[in-house]
Scaffold this motif. Structure first.
Motif, PDB file in Angstrom:
ATOM      1  N   PRO A  26       1.056  -1.315  -0.489  1.00 35.82           N
ATOM      2  CA  PRO A  26      -0.007  -0.261   0.048  1.00 35.82           C
ATOM      3  C   PRO A  26       0.870   1.441  -0.236  1.00 35.82           C
ATOM      4  O   PRO A  26       0.216   2.320  -0.760  1.00 35.82           O
ATOM      5  N   LEU A  27       1.916   1.691   0.068  1.00 30.73           N
ATOM      6  CA  LEU A  27       2.964   2.426   0.490  1.00 30.73           C
ATOM      7  C   LEU A  27       3.196   3.039  -0.929  1.00 30.73           C
ATOM      8  O   LEU A  27       3.780   4.101  -1.155  1.00 30.73           O
ATOM      9  N   ASP A  28       3.298   2.144  -1.714  1.00 33.27           N
ATOM     10  CA  ASP A  28       3.820   2.778  -2.975  1.00 33.27           C
ATOM     11  C   ASP A  28       3.016   2.741  -3.918  1.00 33.27           C
ATOM     12  O   ASP A  28       2.531   2.559  -4.833  1.00 33.27           O
ATOM     13  N   GLY A  29       1.631   2.410  -3.188  1.00 35.50           N
ATOM     14  CA  GLY A  29      -0.258   3.096  -4.228  1.00 35.50           C
ATOM     15  C   GLY A  29      -0.105   2.004  -4.656  1.00 35.50           C
ATOM     16  O   GLY A  29      -0.542   1.708  -4.416  1.00 35.50           O
ATOM     17  N   PRO A  30      -1.905   1.509  -4.925  1.00 34.06           N
ATOM     18  CA  PRO A  30      -2.932   0.789  -4.677  1.00 34.06           C
ATOM     19  C   PRO A  30      -2.487   0.270  -5.868  1.00 34.06           C
ATOM     20  O   PRO A  30      -2.191   0.662  -7.037  1.00 34.06           O
ATOM     21  N   GLY A  31      -2.973  -1.372  -6.034  1.00 35.16           N
ATOM     22  CA  GLY A  31      -2.340  -1.896  -7.092  1.00 35.16           C
ATOM     23  C   GLY A  31      -1.257  -1.682  -7.525  1.00 35.16           C
ATOM     24  O   GLY A  31      -0.497  -2.556  -9.054  1.00 35.16           O
ATOM     25  N   MET A  32       0.119  -1.530  -6.792  1.00 28.91           N
ATOM     26  CA  MET A  32       1.497  -1.423  -7.426  1.00 28.91           C
ATOM     27  C   MET A  32       1.670  -2.251  -7.233  1.00 28.91           C
ATOM     28  O   MET A  32       2.018  -3.015  -5.511  1.00 28.91           O
ATOM     29  N   ALA A  40      14.346  -6.208  -3.071  1.00 34.11           N
ATOM     30  CA  ALA A  40      16.157  -6.060  -2.371  1.00 34.11           C
ATOM     31  C   ALA A  40      16.700  -4.260  -2.954  1.00 34.11           C
ATOM     32  O   ALA A  40      17.493  -4.472  -1.893  1.00 34.11           O
ATOM     33  N   ALA A  41      16.613  -4.189  -3.923  1.00 34.01           N
ATOM     34  CA  ALA A  41      16.685  -2.517  -3.878  1.00 34.01           C
ATOM     35  C   ALA A  41      16.320  -2.154  -3.068  1.00 34.01           C
ATOM     36  O   ALA A  41      17.277  -0.798  -2.026  1.00 34.01           O
ATOM     37  N   ASP A  42      15.434  -1.161  -2.888  1.00 34.06           N
ATOM     38  CA  ASP A  42      14.985  -0.793  -1.647  1.00 34.06           C
ATOM     39  C   ASP A  42      15.824  -1.521  -0.235  1.00 34.06           C
ATOM     40  O   ASP A  42      16.292  -0.516   0.414  1.00 34.06           O
ATOM     41  N   ASP A 127      13.787   7.129   5.472  1.00 33.69           N
ATOM     42  CA  ASP A 127      12.744   6.716   4.682  1.00 33.69           C
ATOM     43  C   ASP A 127      13.357   7.390   3.383  1.00 33.69           C
ATOM     44  O   ASP A 127      14.018   8.628   3.417  1.00 33.69           O
ATOM     45  N   VAL A 128      14.571   6.685   2.741  1.00 38.67           N
ATOM     46  CA  VAL A 128      15.234   6.773   1.365  1.00 38.67           C
ATOM     47  C   VAL A 128      14.944   7.335   1.234  1.00 38.67           C
ATOM     48  O   VAL A 128      14.882   8.317  -0.232  1.00 38.67           O
ATOM     49  N   LYS A 129      13.515   7.315  -0.372  1.00 37.27           N
ATOM     50  CA  LYS A 129      13.348   7.696  -1.064  1.00 37.27           C
ATOM     51  C   LYS A 129      13.020   9.398  -0.990  1.00 37.27           C
ATOM     52  O   LYS A 129      12.951   9.989  -1.500  1.00 37.27           O
ATOM     53  N   LYS A 130      11.746   9.790   0.475  1.00 35.34           N
ATOM     54  CA  LYS A 130      12.070  11.092   1.027  1.00 35.34           C
ATOM     55  C   LYS A 130      13.181  11.353   1.548  1.00 35.34           C
ATOM     56  O   LYS A 130      13.590  12.597   1.382  1.00 35.34           O
ATOM     57  N   GLY A 131      13.814  11.277   1.391  1.00 33.98           N
ATOM     58  CA  GLY A 131      15.169  11.516   2.457  1.00 33.98           C
ATOM     59  C   GLY A 131      15.409  11.602   3.587  1.00 33.98           C
ATOM     60  O   GLY A 131      15.527  13.096   3.611  1.00 33.98           O
ATOM     61  N   THR A 132      14.622  10.946   4.459  1.00 33.75           N
ATOM     62  CA  THR A 132      13.936  11.852   6.265  1.00 33.75           C
ATOM     63  C   THR A 132      14.223  10.550   6.943  1.00 33.75           C
ATOM     64  O   THR A 132      14.337   9.436   6.563  1.00 33.75           O
ATOM     65  N   ALA A 133      14.713  10.757   8.312  1.00 35.81           N
ATOM     66  CA  ALA A 133      15.805   9.956   8.866  1.00 35.81           C
ATOM     67  C   ALA A 133      15.658  10.530  10.611  1.00 35.81           C
ATOM     68  O   ALA A 133      15.482  11.443  10.438  1.00 35.81           O
ATOM     69  N   LEU A 134      15.265   9.423  11.645  1.00 35.56           N
ATOM     70  CA  LEU A 134      15.164   9.697  12.876  1.00 35.56           C
ATOM     71  C   LEU A 134      16.241   8.625  13.344  1.00 35.56           C
ATOM     72  O   LEU A 134      15.501   7.538  13.199  1.00 35.56           O
ATOM     73  N   VAL A 135      17.518   9.466  13.945  1.00 38.54           N
ATOM     74  CA  VAL A 135      18.088   8.224  14.910  1.00 38.54           C
ATOM     75  C   VAL A 135      18.264   8.565  16.288  1.00 38.54           C
ATOM     76  O   VAL A 135      18.725  10.235  16.169  1.00 38.54           O
ATOM     77  N   ARG A 151      17.624  14.522  13.177  1.00 43.45           N
ATOM     78  CA  ARG A 151      16.557  14.269  12.296  1.00 43.45           C
ATOM     79  C   ARG A 151      17.276  14.810  11.026  1.00 43.45           C
ATOM     80  O   ARG A 151      18.162  15.945  10.803  1.00 43.45           O
ATOM     81  N   PHE A 152      17.529  14.261  10.084  1.00 37.33           N
ATOM     82  CA  PHE A 152      18.154  14.347   9.300  1.00 37.33           C
ATOM     83  C   PHE A 152      17.611  14.447   7.892  1.00 37.33           C
ATOM     84  O   PHE A 152      16.568  13.635   7.992  1.00 37.33           O
ATOM     85  N   CYS A 153      18.099  14.865   6.782  1.00 36.11           N
ATOM     86  CA  CYS A 153      17.641  14.741   4.910  1.00 36.11           C
ATOM     87  C   CYS A 153      18.561  14.791   4.140  1.00 36.11           C
ATOM     88  O   CYS A 153      19.920  14.874   4.948  1.00 36.11           O
ATOM     89  N   ARG A 154      18.238  14.702   3.318  1.00 33.14           N
ATOM     90  CA  ARG A 154      19.185  14.616   2.126  1.00 33.14           C
ATOM     91  C   ARG A 154      19.024  15.915   1.587  1.00 33.14           C
ATOM     92  O   ARG A 154      18.319  16.696   1.173  1.00 33.14           O
ATOM     93  N   GLU A 155      20.280  16.033   1.249  1.00 34.44           N
ATOM     94  CA  GLU A 155      20.898  17.578   0.304  1.00 34.44           C
ATOM     95  C   GLU A 155      21.971  17.092  -0.292  1.00 34.44           C
ATOM     96  O   GLU A 155      23.745  17.443   0.941  1.00 34.44           O
ATOM     97  N   ASP A 156      22.134  18.109  -1.457  1.00 38.39           N
ATOM     98  CA  ASP A 156      22.982  17.705  -2.083  1.00 38.39           C
ATOM     99  C   ASP A 156      23.782  16.580  -2.683  1.00 38.39           C
ATOM    100  O   ASP A 156      24.530  16.313  -2.450  1.00 38.39           O
ATOM    101  N   GLY A 157      22.813  15.407  -2.593  1.00 37.61           N
ATOM    102  CA  GLY A 157      23.060  14.558  -2.312  1.00 37.61           C
ATOM    103  C   GLY A 157      24.103  13.627  -1.362  1.00 37.61           C
ATOM    104  O   GLY A 157      24.087  12.023  -1.323  1.00 37.61           O
ATOM    105  N   ASP A 158      23.871  14.329   0.057  1.00 34.88           N
ATOM    106  CA  ASP A 158      24.372  13.835   0.770  1.00 34.88           C
ATOM    107  C   ASP A 158      23.521  13.524   2.328  1.00 34.88           C
ATOM    108  O   ASP A 158      22.209  14.670   2.566  1.00 34.88           O
ATOM    109  N   TRP A 159      23.522  12.919   3.257  1.00 32.17           N
ATOM    110  CA  TRP A 159      22.438  13.394   4.408  1.00 32.17           C
ATOM    111  C   TRP A 159      23.308  14.236   5.449  1.00 32.17           C
ATOM    112  O   TRP A 159      24.347  14.190   6.076  1.00 32.17           O
TER     113      TRP A 159
END
Length: 189
Positions: A26-32, A40-42, A127-135, A151-159
């Motif tokens: 369901p996180l990828d949308g209905p019927g995905m 494995a990639a995720d 959430d790798v796709k959104k580029g957020t993390a809480l550690v 709290r992390f974000c992905r910015e300019d390709g880096d965490w």
């Protein structure tokens, strides 16, 4: 007829038709539909992100233990650096202590000890796709032990660190938290 259906289902199972290689998420949308290579990639991306973030935390505290002056530039996002700069500008002409009473990375008031070490690193959110993390982690040293979250974000390709969440004891002796980013923004208003 019943034997034929059982036979067909049995053949499908043997052929891999119901082996769990594909499923609906369901996180990828209905019927995905996603196959095992997507999963494995995720998983691989999440594992890499966790490793990168853990290394970043350890590098930050290695730099802090040497009292490096460029920690914000190396490890924090633009929003964090801009907010800290605005707070420091507001406090520039104060006669007394301003907003920052200690090193916000380590909670030390003077120089940092040389034995800082982040331990017990736990990912509460990633959430790798959104580029957020809480550690959540514990910062150990010979001086004190500090419980914090980043709290992390992905910015300019880096965490990058977007916020520090600090733990403290409230007046009732219960553990409570506050967000540095939110508190700085409120201070600036």
């Amino acid at each position: 007829m019943r034997k034929t259906i059982l036979f067909v289902l049995g053949m499908m199972l043997m052929a891999g038709g119901f082996t769990g290689c594909k499923y609906f998420r369901p996180l990828d949308g209905p019927g995905m539909e996603r196959d095992s290579t997507d999963i494995a990639a995720d998983d691989s991306m999440a594992l890499k992100a966790k490793e990168d973030i853990a290394v970043l935390i350890k590098e930050l505290y290695a730099a802090a233990s040497q009292n490096a002056g460029d920690i914000d530039q190396r490890f924090a996002c633009h929003a964090w650096r801009d907010t800290v700069a605005a707070v420091e500008k507001k406090d520039a002409n104060l006669q007394e202590i301003g907003f920052f009473n200690d090193d916000y990375w380590t909670m030390m008031q003077d120089s940092n000890p040389s034995d800082l070490e982040a331990r017990d690193i736990k990912f509460e959110h990633l959430d790798v796709k959104k580029g957020t993390a809480l550690v959540d982690y514990m910062l150990y040293s010979s001086v004190q032990t500090v419980h914090q979250k980043f709290r992390f974000c992905r910015e300019d390709g880096d965490w990058r660190i977007h916020d520090i969440i600090r733990f403290y004891s409230d007046p009732d002796g219960k553990e409570a938290t506050f967000s540095f980013m939110e508190t700085m923004q409120n201070y600036l208003e």
